[in-house]
Design a protein around this motif. Sequence first.
Motif, PDB file in Angstrom:
ATOM      1  N   SER A 162      30.844   8.976  38.449  1.00 24.25           N
ATOM      2  CA  SER A 162      31.028   9.423  37.033  1.00 24.25           C
ATOM      3  C   SER A 162      32.678   8.689  35.476  1.00 24.25           C
ATOM      4  O   SER A 162      32.842   7.320  36.411  1.00 24.25           O
TER       5      SER A 162
ATOM      6  N   GLU B  10      35.520  10.762  40.061  1.00 24.59           N
ATOM      7  CA  GLU B  10      33.875  12.388  39.981  1.00 24.59           C
ATOM      8  C   GLU B  10      32.672  11.668  39.916  1.00 24.59           C
ATOM      9  O   GLU B  10      32.154  10.026  39.552  1.00 24.59           O
TER      10      GLU B  10
ATOM     11  N   ARG C 215      29.125  11.885  40.872  1.00 23.84           N
ATOM     12  CA  ARG C 215      27.537  12.897  40.840  1.00 23.84           C
ATOM     13  C   ARG C 215      26.110  12.866  41.933  1.00 23.84           C
ATOM     14  O   ARG C 215      25.902  12.026  41.968  1.00 23.84           O
TER      15      ARG C 215
ATOM     16  N   ASP D 197      22.545  13.466  41.139  1.00 23.43           N
ATOM     17  CA  ASP D 197      21.345  13.440  39.953  1.00 23.43           C
ATOM     18  C   ASP D 197      19.912  13.118  40.538  1.00 23.43           C
ATOM     19  O   ASP D 197      19.240  13.401  39.858  1.00 23.43           O
TER      20      ASP D 197
ATOM     21  N   THR E 292      28.592  18.216  41.613  1.00 19.63           N
ATOM     22  CA  THR E 292      29.587  16.893  41.369  1.00 19.63           C
ATOM     23  C   THR E 292      30.825  17.195  41.871  1.00 19.63           C
ATOM     24  O   THR E 292      31.190  18.182  42.355  1.00 19.63           O
TER      25      THR E 292
ATOM     26  N   THR F 112      35.132  15.618  43.453  1.00 12.65           N
ATOM     27  CA  THR F 112      36.185  14.157  42.582  1.00 12.65           C
ATOM     28  C   THR F 112      35.894  13.059  44.410  1.00 12.65           C
ATOM     29  O   THR F 112      36.734  14.096  45.251  1.00 12.65           O
TER      30      THR F 112
END
Length: 252
Positions: A154, A172, A174, A176, A209, A211
Amino acid sequence: MVAVRSLALPIALLVLALPAAAQAQAPPLRAKLAACQSGPAASDRSATFVGSMPAVTGTKRMWMRFDLLARTPPATAFVAIKVPKLGVWQKSAPGRASSGFVFTQRVQALAAPGAYRAQVRFRWYDKRGKLLRSTTRESSTCKQPDQRPDLRASVLDAVRGPQAGEATYELEVRNDGHTAAHPFDVVLTVAGVEQPAQRVSEGLAAAATGTVTFVAPRCAPGSTLRFQLDAEDEVEESGELDDVVERACPFT
């Protein structure tokens, strides 16, 4: 056109036959998807189909047959599945004239990903057992999404330092997908040089999410950065093609 070739899939299907109560009014002629449930466990995934048929003039008995049609990757067409308790004729009570006949069948433990629909055949007989009419209808489709995780890159942020010629990159990541991703590594490549992998040690829950932070050489303006998610192929994903991404150097 729906294919009707029979196919045996390596999945366990539980079929529950649920006859409906007598109808005060004539039901419509249709095959209906009444419910479609999905989830990570096989026991969470089911489809409920309802067939209904009105009586026609001279009807003494009505028959109804459900067949399950499935489309599972890599197939692109629906085919009929052999399922215990499906593919048999359900019959209204003998000698009891009514306004119609309604029958419900629920199929459980559906495989995912996949798409499922019911093909329902209808027959009307008179008091001598003569076939008066026959027809076929199909329900709408119950779609079962792929339940595996799906990692995506992301937002990318970067700042200078901590040392001269270095930068701190924050990517970032994530998930899904519909289920959690196990721990995995992310690798950054700057100017063709692969940097030490950063571990997402707790994995990522579905829809979560996280980092990933790298301290690495500062990229040159106009160059690109390369990130590889799940660099060691530790996570079985629904889609792997988006695990390698390139981003423009954020410095100008």
